[in-house]
Scaffold this active site. Sequence first.
Site, PDB file in Angstrom:
ATOM      1  N   GLY A   1       0.851  -1.194   0.000  1.00 50.68           N
ATOM      2  CA  GLY A   1       0.000   0.000   0.000  1.00 50.68           C
ATOM      3  C   GLY A   1       0.877   1.230   0.000  1.00 50.68           C
TER       4      GLY A   1
ATOM      5  N   ARG B   1       1.594   5.464   4.911  1.00 52.26           N
ATOM      6  CA  ARG B   1       0.571   5.787   5.924  1.00 52.26           C
ATOM      7  C   ARG B   1      -0.809   5.238   5.561  1.00 52.26           C
ATOM      8  NH1 ARG B   1       3.351   6.071   9.833  1.00 52.26           N
ATOM      9  NH2 ARG B   1       1.694   7.034  10.991  1.00 52.26           N
ATOM     10  N   SER B   2      -0.839   4.156   4.801  1.00 48.82           N
ATOM     11  CA  SER B   2      -2.115   3.561   4.376  1.00 48.82           C
ATOM     12  C   SER B   2      -2.721   2.640   5.422  1.00 48.82           C
ATOM     13  CB  SER B   2      -1.917   2.777   3.074  1.00 48.82           C
ATOM     14  OG  SER B   2      -1.027   1.690   3.289  1.00 48.82           O
ATOM     15  N   GLY B   3      -1.929   2.255   6.435  1.00 46.14           N
ATOM     16  CA  GLY B   3      -2.402   1.318   7.444  1.00 46.14           C
ATOM     17  C   GLY B   3      -1.899  -0.099   7.223  1.00 46.14           C
ATOM     18  N   LYS B   4      -0.958  -0.257   6.306  1.00 48.75           N
ATOM     19  CA  LYS B   4      -0.498  -1.606   5.964  1.00 48.75           C
ATOM     20  C   LYS B   4       0.195  -2.310   7.122  1.00 48.75           C
ATOM     21  CE  LYS B   4       3.371   0.379   3.452  1.00 48.75           C
ATOM     22  NZ  LYS B   4       2.993   1.732   3.844  1.00 48.75           N
TER      23      LYS B   4
ATOM     24  N   ALA C   1      12.573  -6.064  12.022  1.00 51.46           N
ATOM     25  CA  ALA C   1      12.629  -4.641  11.675  1.00 51.46           C
ATOM     26  C   ALA C   1      13.822  -4.382  10.775  1.00 51.46           C
ATOM     27  CB  ALA C   1      12.742  -3.807  12.955  1.00 51.46           C
TER      28      ALA C   1
ATOM     29  N   HIS D   1       5.662   2.292  16.509  1.00 53.12           N
ATOM     30  CA  HIS D   1       5.427   0.891  16.118  1.00 53.12           C
ATOM     31  C   HIS D   1       5.596  -0.038  17.314  1.00 53.12           C
ATOM     32  CE1 HIS D   1       5.284   0.423  11.562  1.00 53.12           C
ATOM     33  NE2 HIS D   1       5.274   1.729  11.743  1.00 53.12           N
TER      34      HIS D   1
ATOM     35  N   GLU E   1      16.198  -7.005  14.883  1.00 54.08           N
ATOM     36  CA  GLU E   1      16.563  -5.878  14.034  1.00 54.08           C
ATOM     37  C   GLU E   1      17.583  -6.353  13.008  1.00 54.08           C
ATOM     38  OE1 GLU E   1      17.841  -2.714  16.579  1.00 54.08           O
ATOM     39  OE2 GLU E   1      15.864  -2.527  17.516  1.00 54.08           O
TER      40      GLU E   1
ATOM     41  N   ASP F   1       8.979  -5.806   8.403  1.00 56.23           N
ATOM     42  CA  ASP F   1       8.511  -4.435   8.184  1.00 56.23           C
ATOM     43  C   ASP F   1       9.732  -3.532   8.085  1.00 56.23           C
ATOM     44  OD1 ASP F   1       6.855  -2.272   7.870  1.00 56.23           O
ATOM     45  OD2 ASP F   1       5.853  -2.484   9.797  1.00 56.23           O
TER      46      ASP F   1
END
Length: 168
Positions: free
Chosen positions: A9, A12-15, A34, A50, A62, A83
């Site tokens: 997405g 800031r789409s909420g993915k 991460a 997050h 990480e 992510d």
Amino acid sequence: MGEIILVTGGARSGKSVVAEERAKSFAGRPVYIATSEPYDDEMRDRVAAHIDRRGDDWETVEEPLALAKALDETDGAGARLVDCLTIWLANFMLAEKPWEPEVETLLEALKRQKSPVVLVTNEVGMSIVPENALARAFRDAQGSLNQKVAEVAGEVTLVVCGQPLRIK
């Protein structure tokens, strides 16, 4: 092969929230891989948000570059959430390291995973053509990476305005 799920997405789409919920839907304690390296206060604030949202239910690893290794080392526990692939790719490009072999290594790793993997990525090719060569190269590389991961994924979800739309 375990389930491979790609969540994409815009910014800031909420993915990430959608991906977190999907990863938590599997048995076991989820692992958050991460890829970011917070170099400034704004990025540190994003990472902190997050972490706060996820709470203590997650194990965090990480890993800004060796993503295939991180997946192999965490396989067999709960679902893993990566992510995100966009930052991972940017890490290679900004360090002027070859990213293409790393994509192939990632794809091979995804194919051998036993536990589910949920990967977050940005869809960056839906806007104007960037004016500079680095931005165009990044957009093209991200599109290639997304297509290759979507090909091995059993499920692909596009998130728009916080709403998930399963497209594969």
